[in-house]
Scaffold this active site. Sequence first.
Site, short mmCIF file in Angstrom:
data_model
loop_
_atom_site.label_atom_id
_atom_site.label_comp_id
_atom_site.label_asym_id
_atom_site.label_seq_id
_atom_site.Cartn_x
_atom_site.Cartn_y
_atom_site.Cartn_z
N SER A 9 0.82 -1.22 0.00
CA SER A 9 0.00 0.00 0.00
C SER A 9 0.86 1.27 0.00
O SER A 9 0.66 2.18 -0.81
CB SER A 9 -0.91 0.02 1.23
OG SER A 9 -1.72 -1.13 1.24
N ASN A 95 6.59 1.44 10.62
CA ASN A 95 5.97 1.86 11.88
C ASN A 95 6.75 1.29 13.05
O ASN A 95 7.49 0.32 12.89
CB ASN A 95 4.56 1.25 11.94
CG ASN A 95 3.50 2.30 12.09
OD1 ASN A 95 3.78 3.48 12.29
ND2 ASN A 95 2.25 1.88 11.99
N LYS A 177 4.94 8.56 17.74
CA LYS A 177 3.97 7.68 17.05
C LYS A 177 3.91 6.33 17.75
O LYS A 177 2.83 5.74 17.88
CB LYS A 177 4.39 7.54 15.58
CG LYS A 177 3.44 6.72 14.73
CD LYS A 177 3.12 7.36 13.39
CE LYS A 177 1.98 6.69 12.67
NZ LYS A 177 2.43 5.76 11.63
N ASN A 181 0.63 4.29 18.95
CA ASN A 181 0.35 2.94 18.43
C ASN A 181 0.31 1.92 19.58
O ASN A 181 -0.51 1.00 19.56
CB ASN A 181 1.40 2.53 17.40
CG ASN A 181 1.25 3.27 16.07
OD1 ASN A 181 2.24 3.65 15.46
ND2 ASN A 181 0.03 3.49 15.63
N ASN A 195 -10.96 2.15 16.34
CA ASN A 195 -10.14 2.86 17.34
C ASN A 195 -10.96 3.49 18.46
O ASN A 195 -10.59 3.39 19.63
CB ASN A 195 -9.32 3.96 16.65
CG ASN A 195 -8.30 3.39 15.68
OD1 ASN A 195 -8.15 2.18 15.58
ND2 ASN A 195 -7.62 4.25 14.95
P1 NAD Z 1 1.96 -3.89 2.88
O1 NAD Z 1 1.90 -5.23 3.54
O2 NAD Z 1 0.81 -3.40 2.08
O3 NAD Z 1 3.25 -3.83 1.93
C1 NAD Z 1 4.47 -4.44 2.22
C2 NAD Z 1 5.00 -5.02 0.92
O4 NAD Z 1 6.34 -5.48 1.12
C3 NAD Z 1 4.20 -6.22 0.41
O5 NAD Z 1 3.81 -6.01 -0.92
C4 NAD Z 1 5.19 -7.39 0.51
O6 NAD Z 1 5.02 -8.37 -0.52
C5 NAD Z 1 6.51 -6.65 0.31
N1 NAD Z 1 7.67 -7.41 0.76
C6 NAD Z 1 7.83 -8.14 1.90
N2 NAD Z 1 9.06 -8.71 1.92
C7 NAD Z 1 9.68 -8.33 0.76
C8 NAD Z 1 10.95 -8.62 0.19
N3 NAD Z 1 11.82 -9.43 0.81
N4 NAD Z 1 11.28 -8.05 -1.00
C9 NAD Z 1 10.39 -7.25 -1.65
N5 NAD Z 1 9.15 -6.95 -1.15
C10 NAD Z 1 8.81 -7.49 0.03
O7 NAD Z 1 2.29 -2.83 4.03
P2 NAD Z 1 2.06 -1.24 3.98
O8 NAD Z 1 0.71 -0.91 4.48
O9 NAD Z 1 2.52 -0.73 2.69
O10 NAD Z 1 3.07 -0.79 5.15
C11 NAD Z 1 4.48 -0.78 4.97
C12 NAD Z 1 5.11 -0.10 6.19
O11 NAD Z 1 4.66 1.27 6.21
C13 NAD Z 1 4.66 -0.71 7.53
O12 NAD Z 1 5.70 -0.69 8.45
C14 NAD Z 1 3.54 0.21 7.98
O13 NAD Z 1 3.36 0.23 9.38
C15 NAD Z 1 4.06 1.56 7.47
N6 NAD Z 1 2.98 2.53 7.30
C16 NAD Z 1 1.94 2.22 6.48
C17 NAD Z 1 0.90 3.14 6.34
C18 NAD Z 1 -0.27 2.88 5.42
O14 NAD Z 1 -1.19 3.72 5.39
N7 NAD Z 1 -0.31 1.79 4.68
C19 NAD Z 1 0.95 4.36 7.04
C20 NAD Z 1 2.05 4.63 7.88
C21 NAD Z 1 3.06 3.70 7.99
O1 KPL Z 2 -1.29 4.76 13.22
C1 KPL Z 2 -2.33 4.19 13.46
C2 KPL Z 2 -2.43 2.77 13.01
O2 KPL Z 2 -3.54 2.30 12.73
O3 KPL Z 2 -1.38 2.11 12.92
C3 KPL Z 2 -3.43 4.88 14.26
C4 KPL Z 2 -2.92 6.23 14.74
C5 KPL Z 2 -3.83 4.02 15.42
C6 KPL Z 2 -4.62 5.21 13.38
O4 KPL Z 2 -5.37 4.11 13.02
#
Ligand code: NAD
Ligand code: KPL
Length: 294
Positions: A9, A95, A177, A181, A195
């Site tokens: 994502s 995160n 953050k 969390n 939440n």
């Molecule tokens: P996600 O699971 O959608 O995406 C992670 C991707 O990494 C997957 O497509 C997976 O196949 C890929 N992956 C895993 N191992 C791999 C490897 N060895 N080589 C290549 N690709 C690999 O997760 P996300 O929602 O995109 O979140 C990613 C990070 O960003 C997390 O730590 C999350 O907490 C942080 N984050 C996400 C959001 C959000 O809105 N999605 C917001 C803030 C922070």
């Molecule tokens: O960062 C968040 C998460 O879902 O990981 C919060 C702040 C709890 C918002 O949903």
Amino acid sequence: MIAILGAGSMGRLWAATLPAGQVAFVPRPGQHPEPVHYRFQPIEGEPLSVTVPWLQPGQSPDLLLVTTKAGDTLEALTSALPSTPPSTPIVLFQNGLGSQQQVAETWPERPVLAASTTEGANRPQPGLTVHAGRGTTWLGALNPAGQAHVEPVAQQLATSGLAVQPEPDILGRLWQKLVINAGINPFTALLDSPNGEILGQPFYLKWIDPLCQEISQLLDAAGQPSAAPEILRETIEAVARKTAANTSSMRADMLAGRETEIDFINGYLARLGHRYNIAAPVNQMLTERVKQLN
Ligand code: NAD
Ligand code: KPL
């Protein structure tokens, strides 16, 4: 060329918003896949059709964004870095805490930066990525080699049109953050609640004060600004109310049967307690219970 490791994502959000033609996803070893096609729903306006190529052997990215989950990051980078120039800045989007320090300690000579973002992105169905919430991305260096890259990388990322700010104290921002969390995510997963709904539930009401006591002591031990347990609880509850209808990332992972990031949130705090000889039984209990959900 900006390489993105982790075509999920967050990776797709950046790939869709950075200027077309400048971005490629980093393949897993041995993967020779077709380009990635998906629809991208911006916050306003019609969905866009996006195609992102994979980084080809011999291509040298001038920036590497790492958008894997915290638990996959070290392994993903171990595969990707041998073909990445040593001077290429690495930006970690994970995160929680713990995975960032692992990377900075494993590759101390590489420029390592971390991002803390309040952008929200999800994939409600295959082939569709939704920009679910507009936010800000703060960017800062995790090691001396990263310092000189903060301003230029922030400018490069801002070409996406997303809000990007250099952050001199990125560790402090990641801690802020983490506190939120740690106080929201495990309860939403364990109670299977949005939440805002955790706030009135007996399990939350039983544990939130002792949890905030532990976090307050851990902040002091980690050299972060002091915050009284009552202030931490107010901060956590203000965010839970502001995002009342949201499904947290941990509840979403739990519902989808994916591994959660608990080891890098309450699990990180429990390990820190062990290191500093500070009892952290509530963080330990929440970590164990969330792990039992998988
Ligand atoms: P996600 O699971 O959608 O995406 C992670 C991707 O990494 C997957 O497509 C997976 O196949 C890929 N992956 C895993 N191992 C791999 C490897 N060895 N080589 C290549 N690709 C690999 O997760 P996300 O929602 O995109 O979140 C990613 C990070 O960003 C997390 O730590 C999350 O907490 C942080 N984050 C996400 C959001 C959000 O809105 N999605 C917001 C803030 C922070
Ligand atoms: O960062 C968040 C998460 O879902 O990981 C919060 C702040 C709890 C918002 O949903």
